[in-house]
Design a protein around this motif. Structure first.
Motif, PDB file in Angstrom:
ATOM      1  N   SER A 126       0.852  -1.192   0.000  1.00 56.09           N
ATOM      2  CA  SER A 126       0.000   0.000   0.000  1.00 56.09           C
ATOM      3  C   SER A 126       0.890   1.245   0.000  1.00 56.09           C
ATOM      4  O   SER A 126       2.075   1.176   0.341  1.00 56.09           O
ATOM      5  N   PRO A 127       0.325   2.392  -0.405  1.00 51.46           N
ATOM      6  CA  PRO A 127       1.124   3.614  -0.513  1.00 51.46           C
ATOM      7  C   PRO A 127       1.812   3.980   0.801  1.00 51.46           C
ATOM      8  O   PRO A 127       1.246   3.795   1.881  1.00 51.46           O
ATOM      9  N   PHE A 128       3.039   4.513   0.683  1.00 53.59           N
ATOM     10  CA  PHE A 128       3.879   4.744   1.862  1.00 53.59           C
ATOM     11  C   PHE A 128       4.812   5.920   1.584  1.00 53.59           C
ATOM     12  O   PHE A 128       5.475   5.952   0.543  1.00 53.59           O
ATOM     13  N   GLU A 129       4.849   6.877   2.491  1.00 49.61           N
ATOM     14  CA  GLU A 129       5.776   8.005   2.350  1.00 49.61           C
ATOM     15  C   GLU A 129       6.931   7.835   3.310  1.00 49.61           C
ATOM     16  O   GLU A 129       6.723   7.443   4.458  1.00 49.61           O
ATOM     17  N   PHE A 130       8.134   8.109   2.851  1.00 46.86           N
ATOM     18  CA  PHE A 130       9.304   7.986   3.739  1.00 46.86           C
ATOM     19  C   PHE A 130      10.383   8.944   3.241  1.00 46.86           C
ATOM     20  O   PHE A 130      10.211   9.617   2.218  1.00 46.86           O
ATOM     21  N   THR A 131      11.505   8.985   3.979  1.00 49.55           N
ATOM     22  CA  THR A 131      12.570   9.924   3.612  1.00 49.55           C
ATOM     23  C   THR A 131      13.847   9.154   3.351  1.00 49.55           C
ATOM     24  O   THR A 131      14.250   8.319   4.158  1.00 49.55           O
ATOM     25  N   ARG A 132      14.465   9.411   2.208  1.00 50.69           N
ATOM     26  CA  ARG A 132      15.789   8.846   1.954  1.00 50.69           C
ATOM     27  C   ARG A 132      16.841   9.850   2.409  1.00 50.69           C
ATOM     28  O   ARG A 132      16.551  11.049   2.498  1.00 50.69           O
ATOM     29  N   ARG A 133      18.067   9.356   2.643  1.00 54.30           N
ATOM     30  CA  ARG A 133      19.114  10.276   3.089  1.00 54.30           C
ATOM     31  C   ARG A 133      19.357  11.343   2.030  1.00 54.30           C
ATOM     32  O   ARG A 133      19.183  11.094   0.828  1.00 54.30           O
ATOM     33  N   ALA A 134      19.809  12.507   2.491  1.00 48.40           N
ATOM     34  CA  ALA A 134      20.184  13.571   1.550  1.00 48.40           C
ATOM     35  C   ALA A 134      21.370  13.070   0.730  1.00 48.40           C
ATOM     36  O   ALA A 134      22.165  12.265   1.215  1.00 48.40           O
ATOM     37  N   THR A 135      21.492  13.541  -0.504  1.00 50.43           N
ATOM     38  CA  THR A 135      22.545  13.086  -1.391  1.00 50.43           C
ATOM     39  C   THR A 135      23.914  13.441  -0.815  1.00 50.43           C
ATOM     40  O   THR A 135      24.259  14.622  -0.695  1.00 50.43           O
ATOM     41  N   GLY A 136      24.697  12.415  -0.452  1.00 46.40           N
ATOM     42  CA  GLY A 136      26.023  12.646   0.132  1.00 46.40           C
ATOM     43  C   GLY A 136      27.074  12.864  -0.942  1.00 46.40           C
ATOM     44  O   GLY A 136      26.789  12.774  -2.146  1.00 46.40           O
ATOM     45  N   ALA A 137      28.310  13.131  -0.490  1.00 42.96           N
ATOM     46  CA  ALA A 137      29.376  13.491  -1.427  1.00 42.96           C
ATOM     47  C   ALA A 137      29.600  12.418  -2.494  1.00 42.96           C
ATOM     48  O   ALA A 137      29.920  12.721  -3.644  1.00 42.96           O
ATOM     49  N   LYS A 138      29.426  11.151  -2.132  1.00 43.75           N
ATOM     50  CA  LYS A 138      29.686  10.067  -3.101  1.00 43.75           C
ATOM     51  C   LYS A 138      28.408   9.467  -3.666  1.00 43.75           C
ATOM     52  O   LYS A 138      28.436   8.418  -4.300  1.00 43.75           O
ATOM     53  N   ASP A 139      27.278  10.120  -3.387  1.00 40.47           N
ATOM     54  CA  ASP A 139      25.981   9.542  -3.775  1.00 40.47           C
ATOM     55  C   ASP A 139      25.481  10.074  -5.119  1.00 40.47           C
ATOM     56  O   ASP A 139      25.739  11.223  -5.476  1.00 40.47           O
ATOM     57  N   VAL A 140      24.730   9.216  -5.787  1.00 43.41           N
ATOM     58  CA  VAL A 140      23.894   9.717  -6.881  1.00 43.41           C
ATOM     59  C   VAL A 140      22.436   9.569  -6.430  1.00 43.41           C
ATOM     60  O   VAL A 140      22.078   8.604  -5.764  1.00 43.41           O
ATOM     61  N   ARG A 141      21.664  10.576  -6.779  1.00 42.17           N
ATOM     62  CA  ARG A 141      20.223  10.502  -6.530  1.00 42.17           C
ATOM     63  C   ARG A 141      19.567  10.343  -7.892  1.00 42.17           C
ATOM     64  O   ARG A 141      19.983  10.989  -8.860  1.00 42.17           O
ATOM     65  N   PHE A 142      18.592   9.473  -7.978  1.00 38.79           N
ATOM     66  CA  PHE A 142      17.921   9.369  -9.273  1.00 38.79           C
ATOM     67  C   PHE A 142      16.424   9.175  -9.156  1.00 38.79           C
ATOM     68  O   PHE A 142      15.915   8.694  -8.158  1.00 38.79           O
ATOM     69  N   LYS A 143      15.784   9.590 -10.249  1.00 40.43           N
ATOM     70  CA  LYS A 143      14.341   9.408 -10.373  1.00 40.43           C
ATOM     71  C   LYS A 143      14.132   8.016 -10.922  1.00 40.43           C
ATOM     72  O   LYS A 143      14.687   7.666 -11.983  1.00 40.43           O
ATOM     73  N   VAL A 144      13.385   7.184 -10.207  1.00 42.38           N
ATOM     74  CA  VAL A 144      13.131   5.818 -10.666  1.00 42.38           C
ATOM     75  C   VAL A 144      12.108   5.879 -11.801  1.00 42.38           C
ATOM     76  O   VAL A 144      11.068   6.537 -11.679  1.00 42.38           O
ATOM     77  N   LEU A 145      12.426   5.207 -12.904  1.00 41.16           N
ATOM     78  CA  LEU A 145      11.466   5.144 -14.015  1.00 41.16           C
ATOM     79  C   LEU A 145      10.822   3.767 -14.119  1.00 41.16           C
ATOM     80  O   LEU A 145       9.628   3.654 -14.381  1.00 41.16           O
ATOM     81  N   PHE A 146      11.623   2.709 -13.936  1.00 36.04           N
ATOM     82  CA  PHE A 146      11.077   1.355 -14.023  1.00 36.04           C
ATOM     83  C   PHE A 146      11.666   0.493 -12.912  1.00 36.04           C
ATOM     84  O   PHE A 146      12.830   0.658 -12.545  1.00 36.04           O
ATOM     85  N   CYS A 147      10.858  -0.450 -12.417  1.00 38.61           N
ATOM     86  CA  CYS A 147      11.373  -1.423 -11.444  1.00 38.61           C
ATOM     87  C   CYS A 147      10.734  -2.779 -11.721  1.00 38.61           C
ATOM     88  O   CYS A 147       9.497  -2.892 -11.773  1.00 38.61           O
ATOM     89  N   GLY A 148      11.566  -3.800 -11.906  1.00 40.61           N
ATOM     90  CA  GLY A 148      11.079  -5.161 -12.132  1.00 40.61           C
ATOM     91  C   GLY A 148      10.542  -5.769 -10.844  1.00 40.61           C
ATOM     92  O   GLY A 148      10.890  -5.332  -9.738  1.00 40.61           O
ATOM     93  N   ILE A 149       9.683  -6.762 -10.998  1.00 41.24           N
ATOM     94  CA  ILE A 149       9.158  -7.495  -9.830  1.00 41.24           C
ATOM     95  C   ILE A 149       9.785  -8.886  -9.822  1.00 41.24           C
ATOM     96  O   ILE A 149       9.438  -9.749 -10.632  1.00 41.24           O
ATOM     97  N   CYS A 150      10.748  -9.081  -8.909  1.00 38.76           N
ATOM     98  CA  CYS A 150      11.448 -10.358  -8.760  1.00 38.76           C
ATOM     99  C   CYS A 150      10.644 -11.242  -7.802  1.00 38.76           C
ATOM    100  O   CYS A 150       9.962 -10.743  -6.915  1.00 38.76           O
ATOM    101  N   HIS A 151      10.777 -12.564  -7.978  1.00 39.07           N
ATOM    102  CA  HIS A 151      10.072 -13.464  -7.048  1.00 39.07           C
ATOM    103  C   HIS A 151      10.545 -13.229  -5.604  1.00 39.07           C
ATOM    104  O   HIS A 151       9.790 -13.425  -4.656  1.00 39.07           O
ATOM    105  N   THR A 152      11.785 -12.779  -5.446  1.00 32.16           N
ATOM    106  CA  THR A 152      12.292 -12.497  -4.105  1.00 32.16           C
ATOM    107  C   THR A 152      11.501 -11.348  -3.450  1.00 32.16           C
ATOM    108  O   THR A 152      11.325 -11.336  -2.228  1.00 32.16           O
TER     109      THR A 152
END
Ligand code: NAP
Ligand code: ZN
Ligand code: ZN
Length: 359
Positions: free
Chosen positions: A22-48
């Motif tokens: 179900s829908p869920f709002e949360f906060t990811r860490r702010a982009t750190g010096a070695k981080d990339v932040r990206f907009k997710v466009l697609f995500c596969g559904i694995c059996h895991t």
């Protein structure tokens, strides 16, 4: 929204062992010096993802946002990032962290680091539970981000980040990629159908071993397999005795493995990458007299995942996908459980994941 306080993120989370998302709002860490932040466009559904959402993979951490086949576009980079710029396509698979100094990490084998951090179902470096790609934003250390080949579609390519990596890595490691050798692929699902495609790109002969006789036509005509065995047909299994050099077993449930050893030649290898939730039963004697091997493998390390993605792009290998809107995800999980997908659901996050209007 970005900022010092972190990245406000919206996703779909499982809340309990029903696995219902179900829908869920949360906060990811702010982009750190070695981080990339990206907009997710697609995500596969694995059996895991399904097993994790239902708490089958050990102690669940709820709420849990699954998804480890994530592709998107970089929107922000930290000051020390060298491999990405804003606007680049990017992928993230099963791991988002590791100690970076142990023997396994030094050998580019992050999945085997005792301190690895999984994309979901782990505690991140910031002490918060990690959340996967059924969400609109990701923030990840650039070491764990995969550079995306220009010609690889993001939707069909996303499933390679787990399914592709999990079959490619053992095929390389156990030498099941030798042109002219004969590989069996057990279970024609997300992992299995990609294994067939890699094996054909390497010039192997491929036999699919399946419980679903109805998949024969597409296994051969669409995916390029050479032969098809129905594993529940004793005569077909008997006739194929001693024909295979190796087998990749991707079955998600308990199943008999001794008939699979019968298909192997002397010195043959059975590599089980599926994760049944009950122990498999093995009689050692048939292995002994054929010096056969039972082995397993996790997904590839980051370096090898990059090699796999580049190889896939070069050979035009993508997953066969059914692209779905975000609000179809619970129905997709139901259908995945029944094996009713050819061969991977991919959520169109970019166009269909909408946060509830704030009140
Ligand atoms: P999937 O798309 O659901 O495919 C699994 C296939 O297994 C099905 O299509 C079916 O193929 C076969 N199968 C299912 N139930 C069966 C049963 N009771 N008896 C015999 N065959 C059965 O799943 P997936 O996403 O490919 O994942 C496969 C497994 O790998 C899962 O257990 C997943 O958790 C695990 N996994 C492991 C790793 C790793 O790091 N090692 C990474 C990713 C996934 P047929 O219809 O052809 O029989
Ligand atoms: Zn997976
Ligand atoms: Zn390590």
């Amino acid at each position: 929204m970005a900022g010092e306080d972190g990245v406000k993120t919206f996703g779909w989370a499982a809340r309990d062992t029903s696995g219902i998302l179900s829908p869920f709002e949360f906060t990811r860490r702010a982009t750190g010096a070695k981080d990339v932040r990206f907009k997710v466009l697609f995500c596969g559904i694995c059996h895991t993802d399904l097993g994790a959402a239902r708490g089958d993979l050990g102690l669940p951490i709820y709420p849990l946002v699954p998804g480890h086949e994530i592709a998107g576009i970089v929107t922000e980079i930290g000051k020390q990032v060298t491999r990405f710029k804003v606007g680049d396509k990017v992928g993230v698979g099963c791991f988002v962290g590791s100690c970076r100094s142990c023997e396994q990490c030094s050998n580019d084998l992050e999945p085997y680091c005792p301190k690895n951090i999984m994309t979901y179902l782990s505690i991140g470096e910031d002490g918060a539970p990690t959340h996967g790609g059924y969400s609109n934003e990701m923030v990840v250390d650039e070491h764990f981000a995969i550079r995306w080949p220009e010609n690889l579609p993001l939707d069909g390519g996303a499933p390679l980040l787990c399914a592709g990596s999990t079959v490619y890595s053992p095929m390389m490691y156990y030498g099941l990629n030798k042109p002219g050798s004969h590989l069996g692929v057990v279970g024609l699902g997300g992992l299995g159908h990609v294994a067939v495609k890699f094996a054909k790109a390497w010039g192997l002969t491929v036999t699919v071993i399946s419980t679903s006789a109805r998949k024969e036509e597409e296994a051969i005509n669409r995916l390029g397999a050479d032969k098809f065995l129905v594993s529940t047909d004793p005569q077909q299994m008997q006739e194929a005795t001693g024909t295979l050099d190796g087998i990749i077993d991707t079955v998600s449930a308990f199943h008999p493995v001794m008939p699979l050893f019968g298909l192997l030649k002397t010195h043959g290898k059975l590599v089980v990458v599926g994760a049944p939730n009950k122990p498999l039963e093995v009689d050692i004697f048939p292995l002994m007299i054929g010096r056969k091997m039972l082995a397993s493998s996790a997904a590839a390390g980051i370096k090898e995942t990059q090699e796999m993605i580049d190889f896939a792009a070069k050979h035009n290998i993508t997953a066969d996908v059914e692209v779905i809107p975000a609000n179809y995800v619970n129905k997709a999980m139901e259908r995945l459980e029944k094996g009713d997908v050819r061969y991977r659901f991919v959520i169109d996050i970019g166009n269909t994941l909408v946060a509830a209007p704030s009140t």
